[in-house]
Design a protein around this motif. Structure first.
Motif, PDB file in Angstrom:
ATOM      1  N   ALA A  72     -66.528 -11.968  75.885  1.00 16.22           N
ATOM      2  CA  ALA A  72     -65.386 -12.882  75.774  1.00 16.22           C
ATOM      3  C   ALA A  72     -64.834 -12.892  74.357  1.00 16.22           C
ATOM      4  O   ALA A  72     -63.621 -12.857  74.148  1.00 16.22           O
ATOM      5  CB  ALA A  72     -65.808 -14.293  76.186  1.00 16.22           C
ATOM      6  N   ARG A  73     -65.714 -12.950  73.384  1.00 14.63           N
ATOM      7  CA  ARG A  73     -65.249 -12.954  72.003  1.00 14.63           C
ATOM      8  C   ARG A  73     -64.592 -11.629  71.648  1.00 14.63           C
ATOM      9  O   ARG A  73     -63.573 -11.601  70.946  1.00 14.63           O
ATOM     10  CB  ARG A  73     -66.428 -13.214  71.063  1.00 14.63           C
ATOM     11  CG  ARG A  73     -66.011 -13.368  69.617  1.00 14.63           C
ATOM     12  CD  ARG A  73     -67.120 -13.972  68.795  1.00 14.63           C
ATOM     13  NE  ARG A  73     -67.536 -13.062  67.741  1.00 14.63           N
ATOM     14  CZ  ARG A  73     -68.190 -13.437  66.659  1.00 14.63           C
ATOM     15  NH1 ARG A  73     -68.528 -14.698  66.501  1.00 14.63           N
ATOM     16  NH2 ARG A  73     -68.539 -12.578  65.745  1.00 14.63           N
TER      17      ARG A  73
ATOM     18  N   VAL B 255     -64.148 -11.299  89.025  1.00  8.69           N
ATOM     19  CA  VAL B 255     -63.270 -11.953  88.058  1.00  8.69           C
ATOM     20  C   VAL B 255     -63.434 -11.313  86.680  1.00  8.69           C
ATOM     21  O   VAL B 255     -62.451 -11.029  85.984  1.00  8.69           O
ATOM     22  CB  VAL B 255     -63.575 -13.470  87.984  1.00  8.69           C
ATOM     23  CG1 VAL B 255     -62.736 -14.128  86.889  1.00  8.69           C
ATOM     24  CG2 VAL B 255     -63.308 -14.135  89.331  1.00  8.69           C
ATOM     25  N   VAL B 256     -64.680 -11.065  86.275  1.00  8.44           N
ATOM     26  CA  VAL B 256     -64.942 -10.441  84.975  1.00  8.44           C
ATOM     27  C   VAL B 256     -64.347  -9.039  84.922  1.00  8.44           C
ATOM     28  O   VAL B 256     -63.785  -8.627  83.895  1.00  8.44           O
ATOM     29  CB  VAL B 256     -66.458 -10.402  84.679  1.00  8.44           C
ATOM     30  CG1 VAL B 256     -66.740  -9.611  83.402  1.00  8.44           C
ATOM     31  CG2 VAL B 256     -67.017 -11.813  84.559  1.00  8.44           C
ATOM     32  N   ALA B 257     -64.448  -8.295  86.026  1.00  6.43           N
ATOM     33  CA  ALA B 257     -63.881  -6.947  86.072  1.00  6.43           C
ATOM     34  C   ALA B 257     -62.366  -6.978  85.852  1.00  6.43           C
ATOM     35  O   ALA B 257     -61.809  -6.133  85.145  1.00  6.43           O
ATOM     36  CB  ALA B 257     -64.216  -6.288  87.410  1.00  6.43           C
ATOM     37  N   LEU B 258     -61.697  -7.965  86.452  1.00  5.01           N
ATOM     38  CA  LEU B 258     -60.253  -8.116  86.223  1.00  5.01           C
ATOM     39  C   LEU B 258     -59.962  -8.411  84.755  1.00  5.01           C
ATOM     40  O   LEU B 258     -58.996  -7.898  84.182  1.00  5.01           O
ATOM     41  CB  LEU B 258     -59.694  -9.246  87.094  1.00  5.01           C
ATOM     42  CG  LEU B 258     -59.480  -8.953  88.582  1.00  5.01           C
ATOM     43  CD1 LEU B 258     -58.973 -10.215  89.285  1.00  5.01           C
ATOM     44  CD2 LEU B 258     -58.502  -7.807  88.787  1.00  5.01           C
TER      45      LEU B 258
ATOM     46  N   ALA C 123     -57.550  -6.238  82.275  1.00  6.68           N
ATOM     47  CA  ALA C 123     -56.349  -6.875  81.743  1.00  6.68           C
ATOM     48  C   ALA C 123     -56.473  -7.263  80.267  1.00  6.68           C
ATOM     49  O   ALA C 123     -55.460  -7.456  79.593  1.00  6.68           O
ATOM     50  CB  ALA C 123     -56.005  -8.106  82.569  1.00  6.68           C
ATOM     51  N   GLY C 124     -57.712  -7.404  79.779  1.00  8.82           N
ATOM     52  CA  GLY C 124     -57.877  -7.878  78.415  1.00  8.82           C
ATOM     53  C   GLY C 124     -57.454  -9.323  78.260  1.00  8.82           C
ATOM     54  O   GLY C 124     -57.118  -9.776  77.166  1.00  8.82           O
ATOM     55  N   LYS C 125     -57.454 -10.070  79.356  1.00 13.82           N
ATOM     56  CA  LYS C 125     -57.033 -11.477  79.364  1.00 13.82           C
ATOM     57  C   LYS C 125     -58.066 -12.311  80.094  1.00 13.82           C
ATOM     58  O   LYS C 125     -58.717 -11.842  81.023  1.00 13.82           O
ATOM     59  CB  LYS C 125     -55.665 -11.634  80.035  1.00 13.82           C
ATOM     60  CG  LYS C 125     -54.537 -10.905  79.325  1.00 13.82           C
ATOM     61  CD  LYS C 125     -53.217 -11.081  80.075  1.00 13.82           C
ATOM     62  CE  LYS C 125     -52.071 -10.399  79.336  1.00 13.82           C
ATOM     63  NZ  LYS C 125     -52.239  -8.928  79.286  1.00 13.82           N
ATOM     64  N   SER C 126     -58.178 -13.570  79.694  1.00  8.54           N
ATOM     65  CA  SER C 126     -59.141 -14.472  80.309  1.00  8.54           C
ATOM     66  C   SER C 126     -58.586 -15.065  81.602  1.00  8.54           C
ATOM     67  O   SER C 126     -57.419 -15.482  81.654  1.00  8.54           O
ATOM     68  CB  SER C 126     -59.486 -15.606  79.343  1.00  8.54           C
ATOM     69  OG  SER C 126     -60.236 -16.611  79.990  1.00  8.54           O
ATOM     70  N   ASN C 127     -59.395 -15.113  82.621  1.00 12.36           N
ATOM     71  CA  ASN C 127     -58.993 -15.750  83.872  1.00 12.36           C
ATOM     72  C   ASN C 127     -58.718 -17.235  83.671  1.00 12.36           C
ATOM     73  O   ASN C 127     -57.947 -17.841  84.402  1.00 12.36           O
ATOM     74  CB  ASN C 127     -60.086 -15.577  84.930  1.00 12.36           C
ATOM     75  CG  ASN C 127     -59.650 -16.046  86.304  1.00 12.36           C
ATOM     76  OD1 ASN C 127     -58.611 -15.632  86.805  1.00 12.36           O
ATOM     77  ND2 ASN C 127     -60.446 -16.902  86.925  1.00 12.36           N
TER      78      ASN C 127
ATOM     79  N   CYS D  49     -54.049 -18.609  87.348  1.00 14.35           N
ATOM     80  CA  CYS D  49     -55.072 -17.800  86.701  1.00 14.35           C
ATOM     81  C   CYS D  49     -54.791 -16.315  86.909  1.00 14.35           C
ATOM     82  O   CYS D  49     -53.904 -15.922  87.669  1.00 14.35           O
ATOM     83  CB  CYS D  49     -56.459 -18.155  87.237  1.00 14.35           C
ATOM     84  SG  CYS D  49     -56.653 -17.830  89.011  1.00 14.35           S
ATOM     85  N   LEU D  50     -55.556 -15.497  86.223  1.00 20.20           N
ATOM     86  CA  LEU D  50     -55.400 -14.049  86.286  1.00 20.20           C
ATOM     87  C   LEU D  50     -55.612 -13.527  87.701  1.00 20.20           C
ATOM     88  O   LEU D  50     -54.913 -12.617  88.153  1.00 20.20           O
ATOM     89  CB  LEU D  50     -56.401 -13.394  85.327  1.00 20.20           C
ATOM     90  CG  LEU D  50     -56.393 -11.872  85.236  1.00 20.20           C
ATOM     91  CD1 LEU D  50     -55.074 -11.372  84.679  1.00 20.20           C
ATOM     92  CD2 LEU D  50     -57.563 -11.396  84.366  1.00 20.20           C
ATOM     93  N   LEU D  51     -56.570 -14.099  88.421  1.00 14.96           N
ATOM     94  CA  LEU D  51     -56.857 -13.651  89.780  1.00 14.96           C
ATOM     95  C   LEU D  51     -55.655 -13.866  90.703  1.00 14.96           C
ATOM     96  O   LEU D  51     -55.336 -13.009  91.530  1.00 14.96           O
ATOM     97  CB  LEU D  51     -58.083 -14.400  90.323  1.00 14.96           C
ATOM     98  CG  LEU D  51     -58.546 -14.043  91.735  1.00 14.96           C
ATOM     99  CD1 LEU D  51     -58.834 -12.555  91.871  1.00 14.96           C
ATOM    100  CD2 LEU D  51     -59.780 -14.862  92.108  1.00 14.96           C
ATOM    101  N   ASP D  52     -54.972 -14.989  90.555  1.00 13.81           N
ATOM    102  CA  ASP D  52     -53.768 -15.228  91.358  1.00 13.81           C
ATOM    103  C   ASP D  52     -52.702 -14.172  91.063  1.00 13.81           C
ATOM    104  O   ASP D  52     -52.050 -13.660  91.967  1.00 13.81           O
ATOM    105  CB  ASP D  52     -53.190 -16.618  91.068  1.00 13.81           C
ATOM    106  CG  ASP D  52     -54.040 -17.722  91.659  1.00 13.81           C
ATOM    107  OD1 ASP D  52     -54.545 -17.552  92.771  1.00 13.81           O
ATOM    108  OD2 ASP D  52     -54.204 -18.745  90.990  1.00 13.81           O
TER     109      ASP D  52
END
Length: 421
Positions: free
Chosen positions: A171-172, A279-282, A286-290, A301-304
């Protein structure tokens, strides 16, 4: 005055006039006894309190006995060793802070660099998590799991000692401040994603103890010097008994990563970890947090957003712009499709982690399945319909509640559903 054993003790409090003419030794003994009883009544709570605070009785000793009652294949450190290794918990050695403690960098006398998780002994939940984490991870050894060196429990001090991971959390590396971000090229992202999958496959299918981690997220994936991923933080983990269809347990975890069947009904299987992995794979692609994906306040969220792009056939828009054109398009599309398959609302339609590894490596085809949104319930269906038909109008209180939260309870869930109506 001579008393027989038949006399009531209450008679000792009353005397006839004849008693005053007799020797006073008996009365003195009675008064002395009364004084001793009174002092004992006052001093006993004080003595118990002192013994409790020193850890000789009560919670602290019982916690130590409980911990050492496990036949743990791990090392016990002294508080003096931990204090010396971290330079008395110098703020400069602080690596981060989680829900159950602060993590410090340290060095043992033999030069081994360690990460020390300091837990609060005042939290009952923290104590349970402490014992659970040791019990789980001390029996596990895998290249994609963080190694536990040992623990320390002295008085009110609770510590877990892990191998030090030079590059901190995934995450960091992806979502941190500018000075924390790492330039993760596509081969590295592919390696990280497959590594996480291998660690989960070991927990679910290969280990003697079958374990559901329950809190797979990018902050619980640590990176070593070579950017190899290792799953950490087993405080919420649960044993997966093969003879049971699912685990009945209180809902706990991180909003945005928990499977819907677990959040809504408390139905926990290893497929909940599969969902979290998706979710982590997405996030890796994407390089973005869900949790923080809110472009122009349009999406929850990113998943949507990924589901919207799947519907419109524009999955490549999900790929991190920082990669430019330097990535393997086929692998990127494959990773996105695997992630969407893992996050299917129906746990029965999610693959197991060994199948995920095979698909990520291109050894087997990804089975594309449509998302049956009816499994989410009316609130989730209405939300997704709004995303697909009028995405520019979405700005709900549900959105605000999800972003920035770290854990969820049954009461939180009720509040979220109530506010989204």
């Amino acid at each position: 005055m001579v008393l027989s054993y038949q006399q009531s003790p209450w008679n000792l409090l009353f005397f006839s006039s004849a008693d005053f003419g007799r020797p006073k030794n008996g009365m003195l003994k009675i008064l002395t006894g009364v004084v001793v009883v009174v002092l004992a009544l006052f001093l006993f709570p004080m003595i118990v309190g002192i013994l409790w605070s020193k850890g000789y009785i009560g919670g602290k000793m019982s916690r130590e006995k409980e911990l050492k009652g496990f036949d743990l294949q791990t090392c016990f450190f002294t508080y003096k060793q931990i204090k010396a290794a971290t330079n008395n918990f110098d703020a400069a050695n602080k690596l981060g802070e989680g829900g159950f403690g602060t993590v410090y960098k340290g060095m043992l006398l033999d030069g081994t660099i360690i990460a020390v998780k300091k837990l609060s002994s005042r939290s009952k939940q923290g104590n349970r998590e402490f014992v659970t984490e040791i019990g789980m991870i001390s029996a596990l050894q895998h290249p994609n799991l963080v190694r536990l060196y040992g623990c320390c429990i002295e008085g009110n001090q609770l510590f877990l000692v892990y191998e030090y991971m030079e590059k901190n959390s995934l995450a960091r590396a992806m979502f941190g401040s500018d000075d924390q971000l790492l330039a993760l090229d596509w081969p590295t992202r592919q390696k990280i994603c497959v590594g996480i999958a291998r660690g989960l496959a070991f927990l679910h299918e290969e280990s003697t103890l079958k374990i559901v981690h329950r809190d797979i997220k990018s902050t619980n994936v640590l990176l070593d010097m070579d950017l190899n991923p290792k799953i950490s933080d087993f405080g919420l983990a649960r044993l997966d008994e093969e003879e049971d269809t699912h685990i009945s347990t209180q809902v706990a975890g991180t909003i945005g990563y928990m499977a819907p069947e677990y959040v809504l009904w408390g139905y926990l299987t290893n497929k909940a970890d599969v969902y979290s992995f998706g979710v982590v794979a997405l996030e890796i692609v994407a390089g973005k947090s869900n949790m923080k994906f809110r472009p122009s306040e349009k999406y929850v969220c990113l998943l949507d957003w990924a589901h919207v792009l799947q519907k419109t056939g524009n999955l490549m828009e999900l790929v991190d712009p920082k990669l430019g054109s330097e990535f393997n398009k086929e692998e990127a599309v494959r990773m996105i499709k695997v992630a969407l398959l893992c996050t299917n609302p129906s746990p029965a339609l999610r693959p197991n982690m060994s199948e995920v590894i095979s698909m990520l490596n291109g050894e087997t085809a990804v089975h594309e399945l449509g998302m049956d949104r009816s499994l989410y319930g009316s609130d989730f269906r209405a939300l997704t319909d709004q995303l697909l038909q009028q995405p520019e109008s979405l700005n709900t209180s549900l959105n605000a509640k999800w972003v920035g939260s770290s854990s969820i309870t049954t009461n939180d869930l009720y509040s979220i559903n109530k506010d989204s109506r």
